[in-house]
Design an enzyme around this catalytic site. Sequence first.
Site, PDB file in Angstrom:
ATOM      1  N   LYS A 116       0.818  -1.220   0.000  1.00 50.95           N
ATOM      2  CA  LYS A 116       0.000   0.000   0.000  1.00 50.95           C
ATOM      3  C   LYS A 116       0.850   1.268   0.000  1.00 50.95           C
ATOM      4  O   LYS A 116       0.421   2.314  -0.516  1.00 50.95           O
ATOM      5  CB  LYS A 116      -0.977  -0.024   1.174  1.00 50.95           C
ATOM      6  CG  LYS A 116      -2.069  -1.073   0.995  1.00 50.95           C
ATOM      7  CD  LYS A 116      -3.020  -1.099   2.153  1.00 50.95           C
ATOM      8  CE  LYS A 116      -4.211  -2.012   1.869  1.00 50.95           C
ATOM      9  NZ  LYS A 116      -3.824  -3.379   1.498  1.00 50.95           N
ATOM     10  N   GLU A 200      -2.434   7.184   7.754  1.00 50.13           N
ATOM     11  CA  GLU A 200      -3.273   7.971   6.868  1.00 50.13           C
ATOM     12  C   GLU A 200      -4.235   8.802   7.708  1.00 50.13           C
ATOM     13  O   GLU A 200      -4.730   8.334   8.745  1.00 50.13           O
ATOM     14  CB  GLU A 200      -4.118   7.076   5.946  1.00 50.13           C
ATOM     15  CG  GLU A 200      -3.415   6.562   4.726  1.00 50.13           C
ATOM     16  CD  GLU A 200      -4.354   5.817   3.800  1.00 50.13           C
ATOM     17  OE1 GLU A 200      -3.904   5.449   2.708  1.00 50.13           O
ATOM     18  OE2 GLU A 200      -5.524   5.587   4.171  1.00 50.13           O
ATOM     19  N   ARG A 292      -7.281  -8.419  -8.256  1.00 45.69           N
ATOM     20  CA  ARG A 292      -7.987  -9.702  -8.384  1.00 45.69           C
ATOM     21  C   ARG A 292      -9.470  -9.432  -8.594  1.00 45.69           C
ATOM     22  O   ARG A 292      -9.916  -8.283  -8.595  1.00 45.69           O
ATOM     23  CB  ARG A 292      -7.811 -10.518  -7.106  1.00 45.69           C
ATOM     24  CG  ARG A 292      -8.239  -9.740  -5.854  1.00 45.69           C
ATOM     25  CD  ARG A 292      -8.274 -10.593  -4.613  1.00 45.69           C
ATOM     26  NE  ARG A 292      -8.387  -9.815  -3.391  1.00 45.69           N
ATOM     27  CZ  ARG A 292      -9.502  -9.274  -2.923  1.00 45.69           C
ATOM     28  NH1 ARG A 292     -10.624  -9.402  -3.611  1.00 45.69           N
ATOM     29  NH2 ARG A 292      -9.521  -8.588  -1.790  1.00 45.69           N
TER      30      ARG A 292
END
Length: 504
Positions: A116, A200, A292
């Site tokens: 990430k 974050e 995916r």
Amino acid sequence: MIRKILIANRGEIAVRVMRSCYEMGIKSVAVYSEADRTARHTLYADEAYCIGLAASKDSYLNIEKIIQVAKENQVDAIHPGYGFLSENADFARRCKEENIIFIGPQAETMEAMGDKISARIKMIEAGVPVVPGTQKNLKSIEEAISLCKEIGFPIMLKASMGGGGKGMRLIQNESEVEEAYTMAKSEALSSFGDDTVYLEKFVEEPHHIEFQILGDKHGNVIHLCERECSVQRRNQKIVEESPSPFMNDTLREEMGQKAVAAAKAVNYEGAGTIEFLVDKNHNYYFLEMNTRLQVEHPITEEVLGIDLVKEQIKVADGQKLHLAQSDIKQRGHAIECRICAEDTELNFRPSPGIIRQLTEPNGIGVRVDSYVYEGYEIPIYYDPMIGKLIVWATTRKYAIERMRRVLNEYKITGIKTNINYLRYVIDTSDFTKGKYNTGFIPKNSKRLLKGVTSHSEEEENIAMIATYIDYLMNLEENTSQLDADARPISRWREFGLHKGVLRI
């Protein structure tokens, strides 16, 4: 051409992939653990091979064993489904080494977007908005505290290799940093083998909006519109819908363009998802990319009339996308509920066991993606999700009405499920009005759990047992009657089941 595909997964997603293979005239190969000898995917496939013991590490995560089965049985391609090895770059690389097509993106793309922190950097370079935060691994609690103060509380502490809510902690103030840091790193290491964490800014009252994207090997990328995934419990999605009641056409077009830009930035091939957080003022931020197929992909299929698994297979086979962005038009509305074997009255504890009775709903606009059947024993080793209930209708209002009906028709005995809980989710005013965000479950948790406990599934189970006893007694009386046309008197009143009242 791809003529034979091994599905490196289990459960409903394995069956779902096999169904598309069957329609395309492609042979399917199942792999299964010792615990899944009688699983539906094992029985459905053209061929099936045992790859190890019940534990995932000894079977569905055993890369070399899966590759061995594929080679021994002349498999052309491997579809990883979702979960297990679906985002494992080493697995994709091993497939390539053995000249087996991996139905998914390149290993390099997985590595770039699976991490990430790396993904955030890529998105910034591509001009995609990201949530304010850090672009490096936190080295210490002291550094975490300092950066939290700089960014401003509340803060989300996240595992760089995380997913499914694991390795994620919300920090409201400085006193919570140390515990969150320690717990997140520990959970990340045990779940993903990597304890890298980052920070974050916590987006308050956000919507979780994701865009389905599709890319080929020739540089073509399109988006397939959005899904609203804000009904979440502990960062796990429960109910999804498409289109999002929160979006408008201008925002949809702009976010769609950014999703395509994100995919092109990493040369994406196949089906993937760009996830965003959108605040109440329609400001949006890149959250992560899932390289995916998603659990909730059926609602996109329903509103677009596209089989995403078939598209994955065609792309993996080297074909160009046969769809242009101008071809993508949403029609009607779709909702998906995840059906799980769990006891909602005991903090959603998994509820493995033998399914005694199963009645799946049907009718216009109803789809059930499941892998269970009567007499099947749900093993204790895997995720408790046993199926997905999907409805489509011409409007959101009609889709909600249809979902109410099918949740009422869905009956499973022998195990505990979350079906009753889902009924209350769908009936909650915030949901029916489309006025909800990721705070929906916490806001309505007391009402939802109160509804479940005050209307236990036990009453329904007893009623079904009474119905079956009545049927058996009627059957016995019918066979003993000399007159074949004679009809027995119903014993419903004997069992006290009259006008919805049960007395025993």
